[in-house]
Design a protein around this motif. Sequence first.
Motif, PDB file in Angstrom:
ATOM      1  N   ASP A   7       0.813  -1.215   0.000  1.00  0.00           N
ATOM      2  CA  ASP A   7       0.000   0.000   0.000  1.00  0.00           C
ATOM      3  C   ASP A   7       0.848   1.267   0.000  1.00  0.00           C
ATOM      4  O   ASP A   7       0.430   2.307  -0.508  1.00  0.00           O
ATOM      5  CB  ASP A   7      -0.920   0.014   1.228  1.00  0.00           C
ATOM      6  CG  ASP A   7      -1.885  -1.164   1.235  1.00  0.00           C
ATOM      7  OD1 ASP A   7      -2.424  -1.480   0.160  1.00  0.00           O
ATOM      8  OD2 ASP A   7      -2.075  -1.775   2.307  1.00  0.00           O
ATOM      9  N   ILE A   8       2.049   1.186   0.555  1.00  0.00           N
ATOM     10  CA  ILE A   8       2.909   2.375   0.674  1.00  0.00           C
ATOM     11  C   ILE A   8       3.727   2.608  -0.592  1.00  0.00           C
ATOM     12  O   ILE A   8       3.827   3.741  -1.087  1.00  0.00           O
ATOM     13  CB  ILE A   8       3.860   2.230   1.879  1.00  0.00           C
ATOM     14  CG1 ILE A   8       3.065   2.123   3.181  1.00  0.00           C
ATOM     15  CG2 ILE A   8       4.845   3.395   1.935  1.00  0.00           C
ATOM     16  CD1 ILE A   8       3.921   1.820   4.397  1.00  0.00           C
ATOM     17  N   LEU A   9       4.328   1.553  -1.123  1.00  0.00           N
ATOM     18  CA  LEU A   9       5.257   1.715  -2.248  1.00  0.00           C
ATOM     19  C   LEU A   9       4.628   2.402  -3.460  1.00  0.00           C
ATOM     20  O   LEU A   9       5.256   3.304  -4.039  1.00  0.00           O
ATOM     21  CB  LEU A   9       5.867   0.363  -2.623  1.00  0.00           C
ATOM     22  CG  LEU A   9       6.911   0.377  -3.742  1.00  0.00           C
ATOM     23  CD1 LEU A   9       8.035  -0.624  -3.463  1.00  0.00           C
ATOM     24  CD2 LEU A   9       6.278   0.060  -5.098  1.00  0.00           C
ATOM     25  N   PRO A  10       3.414   2.027  -3.900  1.00  0.00           N
ATOM     26  CA  PRO A  10       2.847   2.722  -5.066  1.00  0.00           C
ATOM     27  C   PRO A  10       2.715   4.230  -4.864  1.00  0.00           C
ATOM     28  O   PRO A  10       2.926   5.005  -5.811  1.00  0.00           O
ATOM     29  CB  PRO A  10       1.480   2.059  -5.240  1.00  0.00           C
ATOM     30  CG  PRO A  10       1.658   0.682  -4.661  1.00  0.00           C
ATOM     31  CD  PRO A  10       2.571   0.888  -3.487  1.00  0.00           C
ATOM     32  N   GLN A  11       2.400   4.670  -3.643  1.00  0.00           N
ATOM     33  CA  GLN A  11       2.298   6.106  -3.380  1.00  0.00           C
ATOM     34  C   GLN A  11       3.648   6.798  -3.577  1.00  0.00           C
ATOM     35  O   GLN A  11       3.718   7.902  -4.126  1.00  0.00           O
ATOM     36  CB  GLN A  11       1.819   6.348  -1.945  1.00  0.00           C
ATOM     37  CG  GLN A  11       0.457   5.775  -1.620  1.00  0.00           C
ATOM     38  CD  GLN A  11       0.095   6.030  -0.169  1.00  0.00           C
ATOM     39  OE1 GLN A  11       0.081   7.179   0.302  1.00  0.00           O
ATOM     40  NE2 GLN A  11      -0.175   4.979   0.572  1.00  0.00           N
ATOM     41  N   LEU A  12       4.714   6.127  -3.145  1.00  0.00           N
ATOM     42  CA  LEU A  12       6.048   6.704  -3.275  1.00  0.00           C
ATOM     43  C   LEU A  12       6.502   6.725  -4.729  1.00  0.00           C
ATOM     44  O   LEU A  12       7.058   7.722  -5.211  1.00  0.00           O
ATOM     45  CB  LEU A  12       7.043   5.907  -2.426  1.00  0.00           C
ATOM     46  CG  LEU A  12       6.781   5.885  -0.918  1.00  0.00           C
ATOM     47  CD1 LEU A  12       7.712   4.891  -0.231  1.00  0.00           C
ATOM     48  CD2 LEU A  12       6.962   7.274  -0.320  1.00  0.00           C
ATOM     49  N   VAL A  13       6.255   5.636  -5.433  1.00  0.00           N
ATOM     50  CA  VAL A  13       6.662   5.547  -6.842  1.00  0.00           C
ATOM     51  C   VAL A  13       5.945   6.601  -7.671  1.00  0.00           C
ATOM     52  O   VAL A  13       6.526   7.220  -8.564  1.00  0.00           O
ATOM     53  CB  VAL A  13       6.414   4.127  -7.388  1.00  0.00           C
ATOM     54  CG1 VAL A  13       6.614   4.081  -8.903  1.00  0.00           C
ATOM     55  CG2 VAL A  13       7.348   3.126  -6.706  1.00  0.00           C
ATOM     56  N   GLU A  14       4.666   6.825  -7.375  1.00  0.00           N
ATOM     57  CA  GLU A  14       3.902   7.828  -8.116  1.00  0.00           C
ATOM     58  C   GLU A  14       4.447   9.248  -7.879  1.00  0.00           C
ATOM     59  O   GLU A  14       4.248  10.139  -8.705  1.00  0.00           O
ATOM     60  CB  GLU A  14       2.431   7.755  -7.710  1.00  0.00           C
ATOM     61  CG  GLU A  14       1.727   6.525  -8.281  1.00  0.00           C
ATOM     62  CD  GLU A  14       0.336   6.325  -7.698  1.00  0.00           C
ATOM     63  OE1 GLU A  14      -0.165   7.271  -7.034  1.00  0.00           O
ATOM     64  OE2 GLU A  14      -0.236   5.234  -7.899  1.00  0.00           O
ATOM     65  N   LYS A  15       5.167   9.427  -6.772  1.00  0.00           N
ATOM     66  CA  LYS A  15       5.802  10.718  -6.496  1.00  0.00           C
ATOM     67  C   LYS A  15       7.207  10.801  -7.090  1.00  0.00           C
ATOM     68  O   LYS A  15       7.907  11.798  -6.899  1.00  0.00           O
ATOM     69  CB  LYS A  15       5.881  10.953  -4.986  1.00  0.00           C
ATOM     70  CG  LYS A  15       4.533  11.046  -4.284  1.00  0.00           C
ATOM     71  CD  LYS A  15       3.804  12.327  -4.649  1.00  0.00           C
ATOM     72  CE  LYS A  15       2.515  12.468  -3.860  1.00  0.00           C
ATOM     73  NZ  LYS A  15       1.772  13.698  -4.242  1.00  0.00           N
ATOM     74  N   GLY A  16       7.623   9.761  -7.786  1.00  0.00           N
ATOM     75  CA  GLY A  16       8.928   9.781  -8.438  1.00  0.00           C
ATOM     76  C   GLY A  16      10.074   9.263  -7.591  1.00  0.00           C
ATOM     77  O   GLY A  16      11.241   9.382  -7.981  1.00  0.00           O
TER      78      GLY A  16
END
Length: 345
Positions: A82-91
């Motif tokens: 749940d956390i990693l996709p949010q970070l990846v979407e922020k670059g």
Amino acid sequence: MKVAVIGGTGYGGVELIRLLAHHPHAELSAVLSHTQSGKDLVEVYPHLTGIVEQTVHALDVEQLAETHDLVFLATPSGVSKDILPQLVEKGIRCIDLAGDFRLKDPQLYPQWYHHEPASDAYLQKAVYGLSEIYREEIAQAQFIANPGCYPTAALLGLIPILKAGWIDPHTVIIDAKSGVSGAGRKQSLATHFSETNENLKVYKLGVHQHIPEIEQILSNVGQQEVKITFATHLVPMTRGIMCTMYVQLNEGKTTKEIIDLYHSFYERDAFVRIRPEGVWPATKEVYGSNYCDIGLAHDQRTGRLVIVSVIDNLVKGAAGQAIQNMNIMNNWDETTGLNVLPVYP
């Protein structure tokens, strides 16, 4: 480069902190933990006093994205999905030390990990971070699924002989033993001192979550479905994994020829060391280091090959390989920050 560790108060997280403290190109500027937020890091780990003194914070994705280039996720299974996709979407580039992105088939997660999978798009995009095998893919990746500790030891031992076509891939037996730190820092009856001291016990026979991970990679390498017999044991020591593996040879190769094959396969890999004929690796010989040591013997009487592979489960099996992958992603020498001698005795 500014890096952060999410889940920095577990054993994998604190091992990342130890190794990053010696890294010349990466600055650890945030340690994050939901359960320990607000504490000083030295309250959790007093051995860091005067060396790494930070306050542990809760995760703030927006703030992290503004200030950091890469994030390690050393969270319990089922959290990083749940956390990693949010970070990846922020670059932000990410390296996940949990198992949330290792398997390509989302249907396997409820069965083996007992939680729902990450989104299929992220599962397919994830690059499996077995450094010596997928170096080119890792170099181009935005995020890495760091391998499990048992799979690292087993796969590095099996892949060269499987790729050469010298074994029957349907005969793979992996007898694996791990120190107690592999279970993490959370207290449980299974890792209680009185239960583990002077005791050797098998666990998770046929249901260990690393089975599909090992089978997935071996099947890809062997270009056919591979099923394994995998037996895991808990031994009364803190660190270390030994995988003793048995496979049936389908060609009449000598031990020397097999050792030569492994030397050739790993000739540019600084962290894989092949023992000479008749010499077997021990877990103490890689303790605290990023090395994987491998010994080989062809049993002429049975036609079986015995492969012995040892690693430190917290280093090559987790934090060390994660840093090795960070180095590859940044086109740095992949031994950077990892040139530490094994601790012996």
